[in-house]
Design a protein around this motif. Structure first.
Motif, PDB file in Angstrom:
ATOM      1  N   ARG A 245     -34.462   4.846  36.664  1.00  0.00           N
ATOM      2  CA  ARG A 245     -34.016   3.911  35.635  1.00  0.00           C
ATOM      3  C   ARG A 245     -32.500   3.753  35.663  1.00  0.00           C
ATOM      4  O   ARG A 245     -31.973   2.656  35.549  1.00  0.00           O
ATOM      5  CB  ARG A 245     -34.467   4.382  34.259  1.00  0.00           C
ATOM      6  N   SER A 246     -31.768   4.860  35.853  1.00  0.00           N
ATOM      7  CA  SER A 246     -30.308   4.763  35.902  1.00  0.00           C
ATOM      8  C   SER A 246     -29.858   4.020  37.154  1.00  0.00           C
ATOM      9  O   SER A 246     -28.881   3.282  37.118  1.00  0.00           O
ATOM     10  CB  SER A 246     -29.655   6.144  35.829  1.00  0.00           C
ATOM     11  N   ILE A 247     -30.562   4.194  38.268  1.00  0.00           N
ATOM     12  CA  ILE A 247     -30.240   3.430  39.477  1.00  0.00           C
ATOM     13  C   ILE A 247     -30.491   1.956  39.232  1.00  0.00           C
ATOM     14  O   ILE A 247     -29.699   1.109  39.618  1.00  0.00           O
ATOM     15  CB  ILE A 247     -31.062   3.944  40.678  1.00  0.00           C
ATOM     16  N   GLY A 248     -31.599   1.628  38.550  1.00  0.00           N
ATOM     17  CA  GLY A 248     -31.897   0.235  38.226  1.00  0.00           C
ATOM     18  C   GLY A 248     -30.848  -0.372  37.315  1.00  0.00           C
ATOM     19  O   GLY A 248     -30.457  -1.526  37.482  1.00  0.00           O
ATOM     20  N   ASP A 249     -30.364   0.409  36.336  1.00  0.00           N
ATOM     21  CA  ASP A 249     -29.317  -0.088  35.440  1.00  0.00           C
ATOM     22  C   ASP A 249     -28.042  -0.369  36.218  1.00  0.00           C
ATOM     23  O   ASP A 249     -27.374  -1.362  35.995  1.00  0.00           O
ATOM     24  CB  ASP A 249     -29.032   0.921  34.328  1.00  0.00           C
ATOM     25  N   ARG A 250     -27.705   0.539  37.156  1.00  0.00           N
ATOM     26  CA  ARG A 250     -26.512   0.335  37.970  1.00  0.00           C
ATOM     27  C   ARG A 250     -26.654  -0.901  38.849  1.00  0.00           C
ATOM     28  O   ARG A 250     -25.726  -1.669  39.003  1.00  0.00           O
ATOM     29  CB  ARG A 250     -26.255   1.564  38.847  1.00  0.00           C
ATOM     30  N   ARG A 251     -27.832  -1.095  39.421  1.00  0.00           N
ATOM     31  CA  ARG A 251     -28.047  -2.258  40.280  1.00  0.00           C
ATOM     32  C   ARG A 251     -27.937  -3.550  39.497  1.00  0.00           C
ATOM     33  O   ARG A 251     -27.368  -4.511  39.965  1.00  0.00           O
ATOM     34  CB  ARG A 251     -29.415  -2.179  40.951  1.00  0.00           C
ATOM     35  N   SER A 252     -28.511  -3.589  38.269  1.00  0.00           N
ATOM     36  CA  SER A 252     -28.409  -4.808  37.480  1.00  0.00           C
ATOM     37  C   SER A 252     -26.966  -5.071  37.075  1.00  0.00           C
ATOM     38  O   SER A 252     -26.537  -6.207  36.987  1.00  0.00           O
ATOM     39  CB  SER A 252     -29.315  -4.738  36.250  1.00  0.00           C
ATOM     40  N   LYS A 253     -26.207  -3.999  36.825  1.00  0.00           N
ATOM     41  CA  LYS A 253     -24.801  -4.158  36.500  1.00  0.00           C
ATOM     42  C   LYS A 253     -24.027  -4.654  37.724  1.00  0.00           C
ATOM     43  O   LYS A 253     -23.168  -5.507  37.635  1.00  0.00           O
ATOM     44  CB  LYS A 253     -24.228  -2.831  35.998  1.00  0.00           C
ATOM     45  N   ASP A 254     -24.356  -4.108  38.900  1.00  0.00           N
ATOM     46  CA  ASP A 254     -23.706  -4.523  40.134  1.00  0.00           C
ATOM     47  C   ASP A 254     -24.081  -5.948  40.518  1.00  0.00           C
ATOM     48  O   ASP A 254     -23.324  -6.624  41.197  1.00  0.00           O
ATOM     49  CB  ASP A 254     -24.066  -3.587  41.287  1.00  0.00           C
ATOM     50  N   ALA A 255     -25.260  -6.403  40.089  1.00  0.00           N
ATOM     51  CA  ALA A 255     -25.701  -7.744  40.453  1.00  0.00           C
ATOM     52  C   ALA A 255     -24.810  -8.818  39.835  1.00  0.00           C
ATOM     53  O   ALA A 255     -24.676  -9.905  40.381  1.00  0.00           O
ATOM     54  CB  ALA A 255     -27.150  -7.960  40.019  1.00  0.00           C
ATOM     55  N   SER A 256     -24.184  -8.532  38.695  1.00  0.00           N
ATOM     56  CA  SER A 256     -23.320  -9.523  38.065  1.00  0.00           C
ATOM     57  C   SER A 256     -21.885  -9.416  38.559  1.00  0.00           C
ATOM     58  O   SER A 256     -21.038 -10.214  38.195  1.00  0.00           O
ATOM     59  CB  SER A 256     -23.369  -9.391  36.539  1.00  0.00           C
ATOM     60  N   TYR A 257     -21.602  -8.445  39.410  1.00  0.00           N
ATOM     61  CA  TYR A 257     -20.235  -8.239  39.878  1.00  0.00           C
ATOM     62  C   TYR A 257     -19.619  -9.473  40.539  1.00  0.00           C
ATOM     63  O   TYR A 257     -18.472  -9.795  40.251  1.00  0.00           O
ATOM     64  CB  TYR A 257     -20.190  -7.038  40.828  1.00  0.00           C
ATOM     65  N   PRO A 258     -20.321 -10.190  41.427  1.00  0.00           N
ATOM     66  CA  PRO A 258     -19.688 -11.355  42.051  1.00  0.00           C
ATOM     67  C   PRO A 258     -19.300 -12.445  41.046  1.00  0.00           C
ATOM     68  O   PRO A 258     -18.419 -13.255  41.315  1.00  0.00           O
ATOM     69  CB  PRO A 258     -20.742 -11.891  43.019  1.00  0.00           C
TER      70      PRO A 258
END
Length: 141
Positions: A72-85
């Protein structure tokens, strides 16, 4: 019917239920039932197979809980990283209704709101994306 066969049948039933439901916790229960079946080969009578099955099931549930938390924490990080661009991109805000606006970004219409304070017409910067909502901050001049 032998105790080993009963334990093995319970293992198969639990494993079948896990395949249908897809929950990782049933895998822990199935591992406990399998360890109970194997324990009856070593300790044919007594409470040892039940104790071993309980210990294996408990350890399996703890491991499953830890794995789910990490995933779940990896998924949260990925969703946060997805908005980075998108972070830092400028957005033109037009009409504002109740602190929110509909803005055009990347060829589609998005709902936008301010990180803090009130959203007003003008040029804003994307702070992050929260699902389908652009969260904007004021552009520094």
């Amino acid at each position: 019917m032998s105790p080993t066969l009963l334990w093995f049948i319970s293992f198969c039933v639990i494993l079948g239920a896990e395949m249908i439901l897809g929950t990782i916790y049933l895998l822990a229960l199935a591992a406990g039932a399998l360890s109970g079946a194997l324990a009856t080969l070593i300790f044919p009578s007594g409470a040892a197979p039940f104790f071993i099955a309980a210990v294996v099931t408990t350890l399996g549930v703890i491991i499953a809980y830890i794995m789910r938390r990490r995933l779940r924490s990896i998924g949260d990080r990925r969703s946060k990283d997805a908005s980075y661009p998108d972070e830092g991109r400028e957005i033109s805000v037009g009409k504002v209704v109740d602190g929110r606006s509909r803005v055009s970004y990347r060829g589609s219409t998005w709902e936008a709101r301010a990180v803090s304070g009130e959203l007003t017409p003008g040029i804003w910067v994307i702070d992050h994306i929260d699902g389908t909502i652009l969260v904007l901050r004021e552009k520094k001049r």
